[in-house]
Scaffold this active site. Structure first.
Site, PDB file in Angstrom:
ATOM      1  N   HIS A 167      11.072   0.878  49.998  1.00 50.01           N
ATOM      2  CA  HIS A 167       9.981   1.470  50.759  1.00 50.01           C
ATOM      3  C   HIS A 167       8.701   1.456  49.932  1.00 50.01           C
ATOM      4  O   HIS A 167       8.714   1.750  48.738  1.00 50.01           O
ATOM      5  CB  HIS A 167      10.321   2.911  51.145  1.00 50.01           C
ATOM      6  CG  HIS A 167      11.321   2.993  52.246  1.00 50.01           C
ATOM      7  ND1 HIS A 167      11.141   2.371  53.446  1.00 50.01           N
ATOM      8  CD2 HIS A 167      12.513   3.621  52.332  1.00 50.01           C
ATOM      9  CE1 HIS A 167      12.175   2.624  54.234  1.00 50.01           C
ATOM     10  NE2 HIS A 167      13.021   3.369  53.575  1.00 50.01           N
ATOM     11  N   ARG A 436      19.671  -3.856  57.307  1.00 50.34           N
ATOM     12  CA  ARG A 436      19.176  -2.940  58.341  1.00 50.34           C
ATOM     13  C   ARG A 436      18.296  -3.701  59.311  1.00 50.34           C
ATOM     14  O   ARG A 436      17.541  -4.584  58.922  1.00 50.34           O
ATOM     15  CB  ARG A 436      18.389  -1.782  57.721  1.00 50.34           C
ATOM     16  CG  ARG A 436      17.945  -0.760  58.778  1.00 50.34           C
ATOM     17  CD  ARG A 436      17.328   0.472  58.166  1.00 50.34           C
ATOM     18  NE  ARG A 436      16.011   0.238  57.629  1.00 50.34           N
ATOM     19  CZ  ARG A 436      14.985   1.106  57.710  1.00 50.34           C
ATOM     20  NH1 ARG A 436      15.146   2.259  58.330  1.00 50.34           N
ATOM     21  NH2 ARG A 436      13.821   0.840  57.154  1.00 50.34           N
ATOM     22  N   GLU A 559      17.469   9.067  64.091  1.00 54.63           N
ATOM     23  CA  GLU A 559      16.335   9.541  63.311  1.00 54.63           C
ATOM     24  C   GLU A 559      15.296  10.331  64.082  1.00 54.63           C
ATOM     25  O   GLU A 559      14.650  11.196  63.516  1.00 54.63           O
ATOM     26  CB  GLU A 559      15.664   8.380  62.575  1.00 54.63           C
ATOM     27  CG  GLU A 559      15.517   7.113  63.366  1.00 54.63           C
ATOM     28  CD  GLU A 559      15.182   5.909  62.496  1.00 54.63           C
ATOM     29  OE1 GLU A 559      14.605   6.078  61.415  1.00 54.63           O
ATOM     30  OE2 GLU A 559      15.500   4.786  62.910  1.00 54.63           O
ATOM     31  N   ASP A 599      11.441   9.858  59.910  1.00 57.70           N
ATOM     32  CA  ASP A 599      10.967   9.708  61.289  1.00 57.70           C
ATOM     33  C   ASP A 599      11.208  10.953  62.121  1.00 57.70           C
ATOM     34  O   ASP A 599      10.448  11.243  63.040  1.00 57.70           O
ATOM     35  CB  ASP A 599      11.631   8.492  61.934  1.00 57.70           C
ATOM     36  CG  ASP A 599      10.960   7.195  61.518  1.00 57.70           C
ATOM     37  OD1 ASP A 599       9.815   6.964  61.944  1.00 57.70           O
ATOM     38  OD2 ASP A 599      11.560   6.429  60.750  1.00 57.70           O
ATOM     39  N   ARG A 637      16.730  10.177  52.922  1.00 58.65           N
ATOM     40  CA  ARG A 637      15.700  11.074  52.389  1.00 58.65           C
ATOM     41  C   ARG A 637      14.653  10.280  51.625  1.00 58.65           C
ATOM     42  O   ARG A 637      14.977   9.328  50.915  1.00 58.65           O
ATOM     43  CB  ARG A 637      16.314  12.110  51.443  1.00 58.65           C
ATOM     44  CG  ARG A 637      17.225  13.132  52.113  1.00 58.65           C
ATOM     45  CD  ARG A 637      17.794  14.083  51.078  1.00 58.65           C
ATOM     46  NE  ARG A 637      18.665  15.099  51.655  1.00 58.65           N
ATOM     47  CZ  ARG A 637      18.244  16.279  52.100  1.00 58.65           C
ATOM     48  NH1 ARG A 637      16.965  16.584  52.026  1.00 58.65           N
ATOM     49  NH2 ARG A 637      19.096  17.154  52.604  1.00 58.65           N
ATOM     50  N   ARG A 768       4.963   3.915  60.452  1.00 56.97           N
ATOM     51  CA  ARG A 768       6.077   4.343  59.612  1.00 56.97           C
ATOM     52  C   ARG A 768       5.790   5.704  58.991  1.00 56.97           C
ATOM     53  O   ARG A 768       4.645   6.091  58.793  1.00 56.97           O
ATOM     54  CB  ARG A 768       6.348   3.305  58.521  1.00 56.97           C
ATOM     55  CG  ARG A 768       6.944   2.020  59.068  1.00 56.97           C
ATOM     56  CD  ARG A 768       7.459   1.153  57.941  1.00 56.97           C
ATOM     57  NE  ARG A 768       8.054  -0.072  58.442  1.00 56.97           N
ATOM     58  CZ  ARG A 768       9.314  -0.183  58.859  1.00 56.97           C
ATOM     59  NH1 ARG A 768      10.099   0.872  58.834  1.00 56.97           N
ATOM     60  NH2 ARG A 768       9.774  -1.332  59.291  1.00 56.97           N
TER      61      ARG A 768
END
Length: 942
Positions: A167, A436, A559, A599, A637, A768
């Site tokens: 990320h 993913r 989410e 999210d 997390r 995001r």
């Protein structure tokens, strides 16, 4: 000399940072003061040499003005505003760089002091175990009456997997991280009491040199990293992991031997690592099947290279001769059989002394590892190579058993055990790669594929029951698909599943963690992945590829608030589908379910997300139990408090007791990797705290949650959700958010390979969570980590005093409530409404600004007062004066960076189309520089 050092070193301001958690320092702060004084002096010298004494004077003038303003001097505010507004671009750059580097240096010093504190505390407590350590966990089990057999069962059930993700929240360049790491090591060396004067001078010179180069280094990446560069960045932490993991396992063995002497309790696999880097294609078109294949090969190559290094060490170490001490006959027999099977091995052994059986055995392992590393794809392994870590483990175990049975137990249980532990945890894959993808993408893909295959038209538009029926009747699809009729996305998807099939068949199932399906909403989202996997398996037979009976784990991700609320019902339907239930049986009746913290918070606000996640886990656990399935929860997390961050151990303890059976997966995201794994001692402490929390929470009975608590949380959640949605659904809120935060600059930061929006839409839903939280952190508002909580608590407090007492009881006794409140309180303490108000003034529509800002300001006041009423005290962190002091001390250094950023935003947004291109580019780079500086000062991004 940079004078800022003096205030940071005030004893009352010292705190020990633990990435969201803090530990009091029982040792003298003199060493911390020494480090910051030295680093501050060096920075001042470097600045003076590079930019002149006037640059240092400018930085000091701005710092003094910021201090005066914070201390209540009202004349300082206009002076500071005027000074910052008058800064030239070159002066603004010097100030921003100076404060940014100073925060990096202060963070280094604080991290170093944290390690001193931990070591000192452990030394003073010995033989009593340090709190939140593995020894403390095993001690708790013994004190609770656990027999040796019960403790063994508790350890056997435990399996923690920490999953590294790419990320884009690591704002620092890898080269800068490397310089800071080397400076950290030099600081550590300076603690040695036996240093000679020349050695101390050499270490200080090394730090000064690194600092000089750091000042002269561009803080900004020239371009976004590629996916493979992100993979490399993730691999850069593996040397520390390779060093620390055996220490964690040794700590577990020591604790077991201490509390259960002579019982022979031994740990198996209880800790391992995963990764999304190179596999996470959710919203990132740069992650392709060839990239995923290359990542799998790289992970294998890196693991094998680490094992090969150990063979050299063990060869030198095991110079044992059977003339002096015997060895198991199975070793000679194994060497003979292997030599007959593989002529290349026989040649490698021919030059070795026949009496040195252990060296011959290590040579066999080295030869087989070399063969294993010769593959450049996922399609085959050269003759004699290991398929996976289990085969390597078997060879190592045979050697260990021989040593133990021939009077060499100490050798077997020291160096060789370390190698066995590394093989257990890392195998030949280092980290298990997850894949993913967004469920909506697979819906599009399956619509194409089912149409081309002639199975059904308009699959995406069918009712859910009909979609499931179409998939069910065509699983497994054992016919070829016409690739010329498929879109690039569909072709890439098919290629991905072929890569996964080959990797599992050739390298073993342990190289893949699972396939995560983002935004799972219905059973067909899971069946889509099962259909593609069964297609890939059947195609292996048709293409004469290596077939596999091993399964790909499929991991639904819930989410958003509604998805979490509906998750138990959705999972019930999934597990009741015969084809999927058969799949779960084939993976050992264990289902991994991922829940997303980021999210859900962006969707419903802090409290609604916390409660939605808690309820979903509780409900999903019951569903799994009813269907005879065990569940492992995968917690998505983030590093920041607004994305489920905070102390990892506290987060684990706050989980529903019924939802933790000893297994869990947990993401380690962005800047968290450097914070937790750049230093081996910090990494060790983090891993043992996670182990402690998991073992204690899963093995020992938790707090009995009262029905009244559950009912109260539902009430609070509803009120909080309503308040949050009132803000974000406000007409013009998106425009206000865009104006009052540096979101545009953050979205364009070259710090990650993927876009900041999933599908490129300019909506809050598509944005995001990372840039959302990142932006609110930069403007010091921090609303993702507290907004809505004040309204919810106030509604109860002023209407029903009995109910308020229930809330107080919940906070006093319930770990979930404690973590929820404490994290929010920490975030609100770090927020600064005065600075945030300055950002709000960037909004051009005064009416829009007034509505949005008043909602935020009023909610902040409500939340602050409600938290004080609940926790007690006159300040949010009055019970933690050391942390409160640290915030107060950092503020005068972060404030100027915020004010400079606001001024730069104002300048950039006022540029006319006729402005020179280089002016816009210069402003963009300066804004990015302030973003990094504020992140360093806040010690968090998004």
């Amino acid at each position: 000399m940079l004078k800022t050092r003096h205030d940071v070193c005030r004893p009352q301001a010292v705190y020990i940072h633990a990435k969201g958690g803090f530990e009091m320092a029982p040792v003298s702060n003199e060493l911390l003061r020494r480090d910051v004084r030295m680093l501050g002096d060096m920075l001042g010298e470097v600045m003076t040499e590079a930019a002149g004494p006037e640059a240092l004077a400018l930085v000091e003038e701005i710092r003094q003005l910021a201090r005066r303003r914070r201390s209540g001097d009202h004349t300082a505010e206009p002076e500071l505003a005027e000074k910052i507004a008058s800064l030239s671009m070159s002066d603004a750059r010097i100030v921003a760089r100076a404060f940014s580097i100073f925060f990096d240096l202060a963070n280094l010093a604080e991290d170093r002091h944290r390690i001193r504190v931990l070591r000192s505390r452990e030394q003073e407590l010995h033989p009593v175990s340090l709190s939140e350590s593995i020894g403390a966990a095993i001690g708790r089990l013994k004190e609770s009456g656990f027999s040796a057999a019960e403790t063994q069962r508790a350890i056997d059930k435990m399996l923690i997997e920490l999953v590294f993700t790419a990320h884009p929240s690591e704002a620092k360049r890898r080269s800068i991280r490397a310089k800071l790491r080397r400076m950290r090591h030099a600081l550590q060396e300076l603690d040695r009491t036996d240093l000679l004067p020349r050695e101390r001078a050499r270490l200080e010179s090394r730090i000064r040199t690194e600092l000089t180069v750091l000042w002269q280094t561009d803080f900004l990446r020239p371009s976004r990293p590629t996916v493979l560069e992100e993979v490399e960045r993730g691999l850069s932490i593996t040397p520390r992991l390779w060093e620390v993991v055996p220490q964690v396992y040794a700590s577990m063995r020591l604790a077991l031997d201490t509390h259960y002497p002579g019982e022979g309790i031994r740990p198996g696999l209880f800790l391992r690592f995963g990764s999304w880097m190179g596999g996470d294609r959710d919203g990132n078109p740069n992650v392709t099947a060839p990239i995923t294949k290359q990542t799998l090969v790289w992970l294998r190559e890196r693991a094998i290279s680490q094992h090969l290094a150990l063979t050299k060490t063990m060869y030198d170490f095991l110079s044992i001769s059977v003339r002096e001490i015997d060895a198991d006959s199975t070793l000679n027999k194994g060497l003979e059989e292997a030599s007959q099977k593989w002529p290349g091995l026989a040649e490698a052994l021919s030059e070795l002394a026949p009496l040195e059986v252990y060296r011959r055995w290590v040579t066999m392992i080295r030869w087989r590892l070399s063969q294993s590393s010769a593959t450049t794809s996922c399609t085959s392994i050269p003759e004699g190579g290991y398929r996976d870590g289990e085969e390597l483990f078997a060879d190592l175990k045979a050697m260990q058993d021989s040593l133990r049975s021939h009077h060499s137990r100490l050798l077997a249980d020291s160096e060789l055990q370390r190698w066995l532990d590394l093989t257990t945890v890392f195998g030949l894959h280092l980290t298990r790669l997850d894949v993913r993808q967004d469920a909506r993408r697979y819906r599009e893909v399956m619509t194409e594929i089912l149409s081309v295959a002639g199975i059904v038209e308009n699959y995406a538009d069918l009712p859910e029951a009909e979609r499931c029926a179409a998939l069910s009747r065509s699983i497994p699809w054992d016919h070829d698909l016409d690739r010329e009729k498929l879109s690039p996305l569909a072709l890439e998807t098919l290629d991905l599943f072929l890569v996964l099939r080959d990797a599992i068949a050739v390298f073993g199932p342990s190289c893949i963690g699972g396939h995560v399906i983002s935004l799972t909403q219905c059973p067909s989202d899971v069946l889509n992945v099962l259909w593609l996997w069964r297609w890939a398996q059947s195609k292996a037979v048709r293409d004469s590829s290596v077939p596999t009976t091993d399964e790909l784990r499929i991991i639904p991700l819930f989410e958003k608030i509604d998805d979490l609320r509906n998750a138990p019902e959705t999972m019930t339907s999934i597990l009741e589908h015969p084809l999927y239930r058969e799949h779960v049986t084939r993976v050992g009746d264990r289902q991994i379910i991922m829940v997303g913290y980021s999210d859900s918070t962006k969707d419903g606000g802090y409290l609604a997300a916390c409660w939605g996640l808690y309820q979903a886990q509780s409900g999903l656990q019951q569903v799994a139990h009813d269907h005879g399935v065990q569940v492992t929860f995968f917690h998505g997390r983030g590093g920041s408090l607004g994305r489920g961050g905070g102390p990892a151990a506290r987060g684990i303890l706050s989980l529903p007791p019924e939802a933790l059976d000893g297994t869990l997966r947990l993401t380690e995201q962005g800047e968290v990797l450097a914070e937790r794994y750049d230093d081996t001692q910090v990494a060790f402490r983090h891993l043992e705290q996670v182990t402690w929390a998991t073992l204690v929470a899963s093995a020992l009975p938790g707090v009995q949650v009262k029905p009244s608590w559950l009912s109260m949380m539902e009430t609070l959640s509803v009120q909080s959700f309503k308040a949050y949605r009132e803000l974000v659904d406000q007409p013009g809120f998106i425009a206000f958010f865009a104006a009052a935060t540096p979101i545009d600059e953050i979205e364009n930061l070259p710090i990650g390979s993927r876009p900041s929006r999933r599908r490129g839409e300019r909506t809050l839903g598509d944005l995001r969570a990372i840039p959302w939280v990142f932006s609110w952190t930069q403007n010091r508002c921090m609303i993702p980590a507290w907004y809505g909580l004040g309204t919810a608590l106030s509604e109860v407090k002023y209407k029903d005093r009995t109910a308020w007492q229930t809330i107080c009881e919940m906070y006093r006794l319930w770990p979930f409530m404690q973590a929820t409140i404490d994290n929010a309180m920490l975030a609100l303490a770090k927020a600064d409404m005065y600075i945030a108000q300055h950002y709000s003034e960037l909004a051009e529509d005064p009416a829009q600004r007034q509505v949005c800002w008043e909602l935020i300001a009023r909610e902040r006041d409500r939340t602050r007062q409600a938290l004080l009423d609940l926790v007690g005290g006159s300040e949010l962190l009055s019970k933690n004066p050391w942390f409160q002091g640290s915030i107060e001390v950092r503020n005068p250094y972060i404030d100027p960076l915020n004010l400079i950023q606001i001024e730069l935003l104002r300048r950039r947004r006022s540029l006319t189309p006729e402005a020179p291109a280089n002016e816009a580019e210069q402003l963009r780079d300066m804004l990015r520089l302030t973003v990094q500086g504020i992140a360093a000062g806040m010690r968090t991004t998004g």
